[in-house]
Scaffold this motif. Structure first.
Motif, PDB file in Angstrom:
ATOM      1  N   GLU A  63       0.817  -1.215   0.000  1.00  0.00           N
ATOM      2  CA  GLU A  63       0.000   0.000   0.000  1.00  0.00           C
ATOM      3  C   GLU A  63       0.850   1.265   0.000  1.00  0.00           C
ATOM      4  O   GLU A  63       0.365   2.331  -0.353  1.00  0.00           O
ATOM      5  N   ASP A  64       2.077   1.178   0.421  1.00  0.00           N
ATOM      6  CA  ASP A  64       2.911   2.365   0.550  1.00  0.00           C
ATOM      7  C   ASP A  64       3.492   2.786  -0.792  1.00  0.00           C
ATOM      8  O   ASP A  64       3.713   1.969  -1.690  1.00  0.00           O
ATOM      9  N   GLN A  65       3.773   4.092  -0.906  1.00  0.00           N
ATOM     10  CA  GLN A  65       4.562   4.588  -2.032  1.00  0.00           C
ATOM     11  C   GLN A  65       6.004   4.205  -1.773  1.00  0.00           C
ATOM     12  O   GLN A  65       6.592   4.607  -0.771  1.00  0.00           O
ATOM     13  N   ASN A  66       6.583   3.455  -2.688  1.00  0.00           N
ATOM     14  CA  ASN A  66       7.918   2.929  -2.407  1.00  0.00           C
ATOM     15  C   ASN A  66       8.499   2.335  -3.674  1.00  0.00           C
ATOM     16  O   ASN A  66       7.894   2.394  -4.752  1.00  0.00           O
ATOM     17  N   ASN A  67       9.700   1.754  -3.527  1.00  0.00           N
ATOM     18  CA  ASN A  67      10.321   0.972  -4.590  1.00  0.00           C
ATOM     19  C   ASN A  67      10.128  -0.508  -4.288  1.00  0.00           C
ATOM     20  O   ASN A  67      10.204  -0.930  -3.133  1.00  0.00           O
ATOM     21  N   TYR A  68       9.884  -1.295  -5.312  1.00  0.00           N
ATOM     22  CA  TYR A  68       9.793  -2.737  -5.119  1.00  0.00           C
ATOM     23  C   TYR A  68      10.137  -3.433  -6.431  1.00  0.00           C
ATOM     24  O   TYR A  68      10.163  -2.816  -7.502  1.00  0.00           O
ATOM     25  N   TRP A  69      10.430  -4.720  -6.307  1.00  0.00           N
ATOM     26  CA  TRP A  69      10.761  -5.539  -7.473  1.00  0.00           C
ATOM     27  C   TRP A  69       9.730  -6.660  -7.608  1.00  0.00           C
ATOM     28  O   TRP A  69       9.195  -7.150  -6.630  1.00  0.00           O
ATOM     29  N   VAL A  70       9.500  -7.042  -8.863  1.00  0.00           N
ATOM     30  CA  VAL A  70       8.641  -8.187  -9.172  1.00  0.00           C
ATOM     31  C   VAL A  70       9.443  -9.146 -10.055  1.00  0.00           C
ATOM     32  O   VAL A  70      10.103  -8.724 -11.014  1.00  0.00           O
ATOM     33  N   ARG A  71       9.395 -10.433  -9.714  1.00  0.00           N
ATOM     34  CA  ARG A  71      10.078 -11.462 -10.511  1.00  0.00           C
ATOM     35  C   ARG A  71       9.040 -12.461 -11.027  1.00  0.00           C
ATOM     36  O   ARG A  71       8.187 -12.937 -10.274  1.00  0.00           O
ATOM     37  N   ILE A  72       9.117 -12.747 -12.323  1.00  0.00           N
ATOM     38  CA  ILE A  72       8.235 -13.726 -12.948  1.00  0.00           C
ATOM     39  C   ILE A  72       9.101 -14.856 -13.504  1.00  0.00           C
ATOM     40  O   ILE A  72       9.949 -14.647 -14.380  1.00  0.00           O
ATOM     41  N   LYS A  73       8.873 -16.054 -12.999  1.00  0.00           N
ATOM     42  CA  LYS A  73       9.625 -17.231 -13.451  1.00  0.00           C
ATOM     43  C   LYS A  73       8.780 -17.988 -14.465  1.00  0.00           C
ATOM     44  O   LYS A  73       7.627 -18.323 -14.202  1.00  0.00           O
TER      45      LYS A  73
END
Length: 574
Positions: A63-73
């Motif tokens: 929910e927060d404004q932030n940086n994040y990563w997504v990985r799709i295998k």
């Protein structure tokens, strides 16, 4: 309806054909896992990274404004197609895409704050190099920042699709044809009825139907804007607000149109109830898609109820409207999860077409009635002029003039002037549907003056409660006076005719009393061209909302003409 229009009409339209948190692929690709982690580390793009502590994307984004990563295998099957593949994304954020630690593309600029981040496009395509598309296991990594995403949307929007690049784009171009045709049709219909309202007939139904078509077209434009024109993801929330407002107006206009189209009673009360229902749904239901779905169903149920009542009242076009609305209502309930996305515009197009056919039929009938009215008006004008120049009347008049020229030239001149005055008045009113009562009385007095010369008697016209400005068909009282002279031989000097008017809220009742002579028992209107003329004129102006009664009362033939009353301002009594 936060997905694009192509998903609404065609179930597979580019990247937005997948659902929330959706990851879909072509038949040659199999996705094993989609996970994410808060933070920012460029090493997280490595396919060898230990990501056992990462969280499944199915649980929702942060929910927060932030940086994040997504990985799709994913796994590419060995016999996969050779056509170049692409990654189609729709994500609320700016991001970089990596394929096995190789950077493929950048959408916007990933940043550590609102000031540094540059918002990326809401829809994005990333072609995959052919040399990277090899059988086996691969990892697609997304480095994302979402500092411009509104809170209510941050956890609800991450869509990705892997599919053949050229084929998907070709399918996308084909998929927009039907929406564009519907859009063009809605705009044309809306503009047509708008012009019809202002240039042809100012009818509430025309302006309501035009507004309904144009608002549906506006909603379609907003839905089309995302895949065709595009925008940066920070504008997505404003687009959803516009969609919500436009949907509210459509759901409000649809029942209101049928309220006026079927001429329902208690229009204001029904409109108020409808507004309260829709307004309550808007503020009680959370979520844009859910709110739009509830608004649509409430509007359709309300409209279906109106159409059912109109069928009971045997209103024109009610059965067709009930069928189309019933079909749309059934679809909205049967496909409750996908109606707003897939069937909204085709369904409402069905309602628009049904209403359009009904309105066109009404226009055709109205035009036919107008043509008949014009023909009847021309026939009545000719009839009035023919009756005023009957051969026996002209012959008797010329004989009288010839006699007066010899015996009394001044009387002859006065008679000719009176005759010319009556003919001039008849010529002025013959092409009019309604004339003021004072013009009719002036014509009657001119005729009595002429008949006074011919019979060497004085004929008077006495009026009572005749209000200036009342409108009646031309020469109907004049015809009654002519009929009196045709059926009577007057000898009493002076002879008085009486005309009075009784005014109520709904009607005007004119009472014409013509004296009878001793040698004749009447001036009945049961037969003759005079009666036909009066009836035709009354029908032309008031349809079937009139009555005509003629009967003998003592020494008078009394004719009562009753017509509808239109509100009159304060005017003098003649």
């Amino acid at each position: 309806m936060q997905t694009n229009f192509y998903k609404l009409l065609i179930t597979s339209a580019l990247a937005l054909s997948f659902s929330l948190f959706a990851c879909s692929t072509s038949a040659s690709v199999q996705i094993n896992q989609t996970i994410y982690k808060m933070g920012d580390n460029t090493n997280w793009s490595s396919p060898k990274l230990d990501d056992s502590d990462w969280v499944s994307l199915a649980l929702g984004l942060p929910e927060d404004q932030n940086n994040y990563w997504v990985r799709i295998k994913l796994i590419i099957i060995e016999n996969s197609a050779v056509e170049q593949q692409a990654i189609f994304t729709s994500i609320l954020g700016s991001y970089e895409i990596y394929w096995d630690n190789i950077k493929l593309s950048t959408n916007g600029a990933v940043g550590k704050s609102n000031q540094i981040e540059v918002p990326g496009s809401i829809n994005f395509q990333t072609p995959i190099q052919e040399k990277l598309w090899t059988p086996g296991k691969h990892v697609i990594s997304f480095r994302i920042s979402n500092y411009h995403a509104p809170k209510k949307l941050r956890t609800h929007y991450f869509n990705i699709k892997i599919a053949p690049h050229q084929k998907t784009n070709d399918d996308y171009l084909r998929s927009i044809l039907i929406p564009l045709v519907i859009l063009g049709g809605l705009i044309l219909i809306g503009v047509f009825f708008l012009l019809l309202h202002f240039r042809y007939a100012r009818k509430t139904t025309y302006i309501l139907f035009s507004s309904l078509c144009l608002f549906i077209a506006a909603l379609l434009i907003v839905e089309l804007w995302k895949p065709i024109v595009g925008y940066t993801y920070d504008w997505h929330i404003y687009r959803l607000y516009i969609v919500g407002i436009t949907t509210f107006l459509i759901c409000l206009l649809l029942p209101i149109f049928f309220i006026y189209h079927f001429k329902m009673k208690y229009k204001k009360q029904l409109t108020y109830i409808l507004f309260v229902i829709l307004f309550t749904i808007t503020f009680v239901v959370s979520g844009f898609d859910k709110m739009s779905s509830y608004l649509t169903q409430a509007s359709l149920i309300f409209t279906f109820t109106l159409a059912s009542w109109a069928v009971f009242l045997k209103k024109y076009g009610a059965k067709n409207a009930l069928c189309s609305i019933g079909i749309v209502l059934f679809m909205s309930m049967h496909f409750i999860d996908s109606f707003q996305d897939r069937y909204f515009f085709p369904s409402f197009s069905l309602i628009i077409i049904t209403v359009l056919v009904s309105l066109i039929n009404q226009l055709s009938r109205v035009q036919q009635q107008r043509n008949q009215a014009k023909l009847l008006s021309a026939q009545l004008e000719i009839s009035l002029l023919k009756r005023s120049i009957q051969p026996h009347f002209i012959l008797n008049t010329l004989t009288s003039i010839e006699q007066w020229i010899v015996e009394s030239p001044e009387s002859a001149i006065e008679f000719i002037d009176a005759l010319a005055e009556e003919f001039q008045q008849l010529n002025n009113i013959s092409n009019k549907q309604l004339i003021p009562i004072e013009d009719e009385l002036e014509l009657c007095r001119s005729h009595l003056k002429i008949m006074g010369f011919r019979h060497d008697l004085q004929f008077k016209l006495c009026t009572k409660n005749i209000v200036s400005g009342l409108m009646i068909p031309p020469a109907i009282i004049h015809t009654l006076l002519e009929n009196s002279f045709t059926h009577n031989q007057y000898t009493v000097n002076p002879t008085t005719f009486f005309i009075s008017c009784s005014i109520t809220v709904d009607s005007l009742e004119f009472i014409i009393k013509s004296p009878t002579s001793g040698s004749s028992l009447g001036t009945s209107l049961n037969t003759g061209t005079g009666k036909k003329y009066i009836e035709s004129r009354l029908t032309e102006s008031f349809a079937n909302s009139w009555s005509l009664i003629s009967e003998l009362q003592d020494d008078f033939w009394v004719t009562v003409i009753k017509i509808p009353n239109k509100p009159q301002s304060n005017r003098p009594i003649l």
